[in-house]
Design an enzyme around this catalytic site. Structure first.
Site, PDB file in Angstrom:
ATOM      1  N   HIS A 147      29.168  26.777  20.189  1.00 14.71           N
ATOM      2  CA  HIS A 147      30.094  26.746  18.635  1.00 14.71           C
ATOM      3  C   HIS A 147      30.764  25.183  19.584  1.00 14.71           C
ATOM      4  O   HIS A 147      30.878  24.605  20.024  1.00 14.71           O
ATOM      5  CB  HIS A 147      30.540  27.555  18.493  1.00 14.71           C
ATOM      6  CG  HIS A 147      31.519  27.929  17.673  1.00 14.71           C
ATOM      7  ND1 HIS A 147      32.789  27.047  16.333  1.00 14.71           N
ATOM      8  CD2 HIS A 147      30.823  28.869  16.370  1.00 14.71           C
ATOM      9  CE1 HIS A 147      32.440  27.079  15.350  1.00 14.71           C
ATOM     10  NE2 HIS A 147      32.055  28.085  14.950  1.00 14.71           N
ATOM     11  N   LYS A 155      31.875  39.526  10.704  1.00 12.89           N
ATOM     12  CA  LYS A 155      33.263  38.999  10.147  1.00 12.89           C
ATOM     13  C   LYS A 155      34.133  40.554   9.394  1.00 12.89           C
ATOM     14  O   LYS A 155      33.528  41.897   9.302  1.00 12.89           O
ATOM     15  CB  LYS A 155      33.052  38.374   8.355  1.00 12.89           C
ATOM     16  CG  LYS A 155      32.961  37.670   8.670  1.00 12.89           C
ATOM     17  CD  LYS A 155      33.161  36.321   9.343  1.00 12.89           C
ATOM     18  CE  LYS A 155      32.885  34.230   9.323  1.00 12.89           C
ATOM     19  NZ  LYS A 155      33.779  33.799   9.919  1.00 12.89           N
TER      20      LYS A 155
END
Length: 475
Positions: free
Chosen positions: A294, A175
């Site tokens: 994902h 992040k």
């Protein structure tokens, strides 16, 4: 002239429209071991009988159309048609039913999840006779599952490649997911891996944007992996997202990852599509790459409990299409997942044989006949205080992935990784010594934090963070 042809000729062709239930609702049908079985949650429009609604679903997903056609006489509809063989009301719901359907195996192309879904759910969800429709479960017969390669490697081969046993694997999503330069991104990867994580990860929408092109990211992440491995003596990896606008570009990125010597790549299997995913899975097996999956976009398909496709079906499809990891919710974090239902599809991902268990949402007994298993990934809003619950819920064969729960540590990425690794090792040791993680989890973490200042700091930061909302997807 064959007897079959004579029979058809004697019946003749009569144009017109007839009720689907006259042909496709067959309550006396006995399912075959080779049938693909489906369970649909059907909500008919007012005035539409459940038998007609269930039969309409079967017709559109097999041999039917809206009117009688003369070419029906050129084939054997009894051989190829789908059959609605049982309908039961949903407890506690008005005018809602579970319709069970059997599809003959010859309706499906071997080794093609794309064709399977095109047939079963491709067109029927827009029927006017239905207020809502949801595919709740599938039974894939061994005769069909054996036509798929499945995961590139599977759980045991992955552990052997990584030389890591007896505990869940630890990961972290870098992040901010967007905006970092490739070099700064690689630095974040290195700090997390040297702190004790097994993997770091591209987020689902990190592909090849102007601020960080894919090739630059791959190079700096490979450098970070090599450096962290040299320092720690452990095998490390970063999920390099190979998802791209074309299959050719996707494979090109996977080829470059292999040339760099990294152990794993990643794909967004729903937005990328099953054809692309299966192609990448085949490349990964042939070239020794692990494949992380994902599930971006899954909630568009599976979030509504009355309409769409349940994630347990999407999870089965992924095991067939191919992937070594897949995100599966957390039960305890920010992303939805009710415990019984989540563990139901986690078993469908990992185990060879899963018994029917409606209490966990498993509508059919599933025999995978040794198709390799998939590691479930718990990710989303989790931190060190969740570690005992995650270890107890998911067990050793899982990946516990902390994004903000690593990078949000007040001392930085590496201390955040240390905190997670210490918490995990403490939970595994306590469990192996007979401790009860469900009852003693907080005390285990507090005791471990006395010997780890990094863990103590993490415990202080996240001691009040909770995500307590009612799950929408219930049985």
């Amino acid at each position: 002239m064959s007897p079959q042809t004579e029979t058809k000729a004697s019946v003749g062709f009569k144009a017109g429209v007839k009720d689907y239930k006259l042909t496709y609702y067959t309550p006396d049908y006995e399912t075959k071991d080779t049938d693909i079985l489906a369970a649909f949650r059907v909500t008919p429009q007012p005035g539409v009988p459940p038998e007609e609604a269930g039969a309409a679903v079967r017709a559109e997903s097999s041999t039917g159309t809206w009117t009688t056609v003369w070419t029906d006489g050129l084939t054997s509809l009894d051989r190829y048609k789908g059959r609605c063989y049982h309908i039961e009301p949903v407890a506690g719901e008005e005018n809602q039913y579970i319709a069970y359907v059997a599809y003959p195996l010859d309706l499906f192309e071997e080794g093609s999840v794309t064709n399977m879904f095109t047939s079963i759910v491709g067109n029927v969800f827009g029927f006017k006779a239905l207020r809502a429709l949801r595919l709740e479960g599938l039974r894939i017969p061994p005769a069909y599952s054996k036509t798929f390669q499945g995961p590139p490697h599977g759980i045991q081969v992955e552990r052997d490649k990584l030389n890591k046993y007896g505990r869940p694997l630890l990961g972290c999503t870098i992040k901010p997911k967007l905006g970092l330069s490739a070099k700064n991104y690689g630095r974040a990867v290195y700090e997390c891996l040297r702190g004790g994580l097994d993997f770091t990860k591209d987020d689902e929408n990190v592909n090849s944007q102007p601020f960080m092109r894919w090739r630059d990211r791959f190079v700096f992440c490979a450098e970070a992996i090599d450096k962290a491995q040299a320092e720690t003596g452990e095998i490390k990896g970063h999920y390099l997202n190979a998802t791209a606008g074309t299959c050719e570009e996707m494979i090109k990125r996977a080829v470059f990852a292999r040339e760099l010597g990294v152990p794993i790549v990643m794909h967004d299997y729903l937005t990328g599509g099953f054809t692309a995913n299966t192609s990448l899975a085949h490349y990964c097996r042939d070239n020794g790459l692990l494949l992380h999956i994902h599930r971006a976009m899954h909630a568009v398909i599976d979030r509504q409990k009355n309409h769409g496709i349940h994630f347990r079906v999407l999870a089965k499809a992924l095991r067939m299409s191919g992937g070594d990891h897949i995100h599966a919710g957390t039960v305890v974090g920010k992303l939805e997942g009710e415990r019984g239902i989540t563990l139901g599809f986690v078993d469908l991902l990992r185990d060879d044989f899963i018994e029917k268990d409606r209490s966990r949402g498993i509508y059919f007994t599933q025999d995978w006949v040794s198709l390799p298993g998939v590691l479930p990934v718990a990710s989303g809003g989790i931190h060190v205080w969740h570690m005992p619950a995650l270890t107890e819920i998911f067990g050793d064969d899982s990946v516990l992935q902390f994004g903000g729960g690593t990078l949000g540590h007040p001392w930085g990425n590496a201390p955040g990784a240390v905190a997670n690794r210490v918490a995990l090792e403490a939970c595994v040791q306590a469990r192996n010594e007979g401790g009860d993680l469900a009852r003693e989890g907080n005390e285990i973490i507090r005791e471990a934090s006395k010997w780890s200042p990094e863990l103590a700091a993490a415990c202080e930061v996240w001691k009040e963070i909770k995500f307590e909302f009612q799950a929408m997807d219930t049985l």
